[in-house]
Design an enzyme around this catalytic site. Structure first.
Site, mmCIF file in Angstrom:
data_model
loop_
_atom_site.group_PDB
_atom_site.id
_atom_site.type_symbol
_atom_site.label_atom_id
_atom_site.label_comp_id
_atom_site.label_asym_id
_atom_site.label_seq_id
_atom_site.Cartn_x
_atom_site.Cartn_y
_atom_site.Cartn_z
ATOM 1 N N LYS A 61 0.797 -1.226 0.000
ATOM 2 C CA LYS A 61 0.000 0.000 0.000
ATOM 3 C C LYS A 61 0.836 1.286 0.000
ATOM 4 O O LYS A 61 0.385 2.321 -0.491
ATOM 5 C CB LYS A 61 -0.941 -0.003 1.201
ATOM 6 C CG LYS A 61 -2.119 -0.965 1.087
ATOM 7 C CD LYS A 61 -3.137 -0.461 0.080
ATOM 8 C CE LYS A 61 -4.407 -1.288 0.121
ATOM 9 N NZ LYS A 61 -5.434 -0.782 -0.819
ATOM 10 N N SER A 311 0.630 -10.093 -0.945
ATOM 11 C CA SER A 311 0.367 -8.650 -0.908
ATOM 12 C C SER A 311 0.645 -8.004 0.436
ATOM 13 O O SER A 311 0.853 -6.784 0.498
ATOM 14 C CB SER A 311 -1.073 -8.367 -1.327
ATOM 15 O OG SER A 311 -1.985 -9.086 -0.510
#
Length: 421
Positions: A61, A311
């Protein structure tokens, strides 16, 4: 799913992603790839993990957040930024704001994991808790933006965010240049759309696969409908990809670049997280393990060399404990039994000695001598055992029954392969 449209191209392309990479130089890490020998054996060719769980803030992110904030004009920076998140986006925005000297306010659900709240505050953001869901937090964040003039930083539906996330694709293509399949977990679609654009622009032959949790799979229905469709409800342990509606921009991005979607169940995600811990020595959050779950569930479906993007690695310790236990149970590493024995001195000790002799490790014992459902002279013993897999479970149950005990297997669904009732 239909073939990606390579004629019109996605809203965010290779040029934008390369520009984001220049902007991120010295800010984000070029995360490593790790070879999984166990999955490579299953597929019949190399399988690599792209370890974004080792990125700053513990997930990808920061790439999109920093790209978005760094491109804000000074007038907007001066008013500050606001975001809504349960974890990863919050930390990405908080760190990006700290690095750029921008005031950040982050709204998080009241039940957000304490480590994620503390980490977000540790990066210098003001954290305001309220509501039960991220949607509630987003409503509060929008109201804050309207009241104060702060710039709302969307977690995925913005070109700068997609471009920043797409730098993952540039890296993995350099690290595994002969890759044939890339698997990316999908929530709102920012990471998936960015990675797919970066890869398809250079290697259109690579198959890009989006992976969703079955309990929060908004993409297959939206793609079938030709536009974003909101789910009525969601239920998954993979909170990092629990997004009820694809973004308008990310829908066009994904539709133009991604080849197919697969969904994975909760047990599969749990087993994949446990696999990453035990076999790859990597701490991965449930959303990050979804790609591994897809590979474990149907290895013959994916051409090698394959890359699974992990991720993120931000997982609450209590959630981790629950997921590990669930993963072990679904892999037949736990077994719960109710065994009926004679009510006489030494019967319980003999049962436990026999169970130990069969190679099971006793976790818990409940010995009930008084019950309206148990005949006089007999006792029900509830056992929780640590096992070595389905075959070991079957062997133990068969041995207990052969010894004359009434055995009931508890806590497994119908058709479970580890034992027959």
């Amino acid at each position: 799913m239909t073939t990606p449209d390579v004629t019109t191209g996605p809203p965010v392309g290779l040029a934008e992603i390369r520009a984001a990479r220049e902007l991120l130089a010295g800010v984000t890490r070029a995360t490593p790839v790790a070879l999984s020998r166990a999955l490579s054996d299953a597929i019949g060719g190399p399988v690599w993990f792209k370890c974004e769980n080792l990125q700053r803030t513990g997930s990808f992110k920061i790439r999109g957040a920093y790209t978005r904030l760094a491109r804000l004009p000074e007038s907007e920076r001066a008013r500050g930024v606001v975001a809504a998140s349960a974890g990863n986006h919050a930390q990405g925005v908080a760190l990006a704001a700290q690095l750029l000297g921008i005031r950040a306010t982050v709204f998080m659900p009241a039940g957000a994991a304490i480590p994620k709240v503390d980490a977000t505050r540790g990066y210098g953001a003001e954290v305001l808790l309220g509501g039960e869901t991220v949607d509630d937090a987003l409503v509060a964040a929008i109201a804050h933006a309207e009241r104060t003039g702060a710039e709302l930083i969307h977690p995925f539906d913005h070109p700068d965010v997609v471009a920043g996330q797409g730098t993952v694709g540039l890296e993995l293509l350099e690290q595994v240049p002969d890759v044939a399949t890339v698997l990316v977990a999908a929530g709102g679609g920012g990471l998936l759309g960015g990675v797919a654009a970066a890869i398809k622009a250079q290697r259109p032959d690579v198959r890009v696969v989006g992976v969703q949790a079955a309990g929060a799979a908004a993409w297959p229905g939206s793609l079938a409908a030709g536009g974003p469709v909101a789910l009525g409800e969601m239920r998954t342990i993979a909170d990092g990809i629990a997004v009820g509606r694809p973004g308008d921009l990310t829908f066009r991005q994904v539709e133009a670049t991604v080849d197919e979607f697969v969904t994975v169940g909760e047990d599969s995600i749990s087993r994949a997280l446990l696999f990453c811990l035990e076999r790859a020595k990597l701490l991965v959050e449930p959303a990050g393990a979804a790609t591994v779950a897809a590979l474990l569930g149907d290895p013959g479906r994916f051409a090698a060399p394959a890359v699974a993007v992990l991720s993120g690695g931000n997982v609450d310790p209590l959630v981790l404990l629950h997921v590990i236990q669930n993963g072990m149970a679904s892999a037949a590493r736990y077994l719960s039994l109710q065994v009926r024995v004679g009510d006489r001195p030494g019967a319980l000790a003999a049962l436990l000695t026999g169970v130990g002799g069969l190679g099971a490790n006793v976790i818990d014992v409940e010995h009930s001598r008084i019950s309206a459902t148990v005949p006089m002279g007999e006792v029900d013993v509830a056992l929780s055992l640590e096992m070595r897999g389905p075959e070991h479970c079957r062997e133990l149950v068969a041995a207990l029954r052969s010894a004359g005990h009434r055995v009931v297997v508890t806590g497994v669904p119908d058709g479970d392969p580890r034992v027959s009732r």
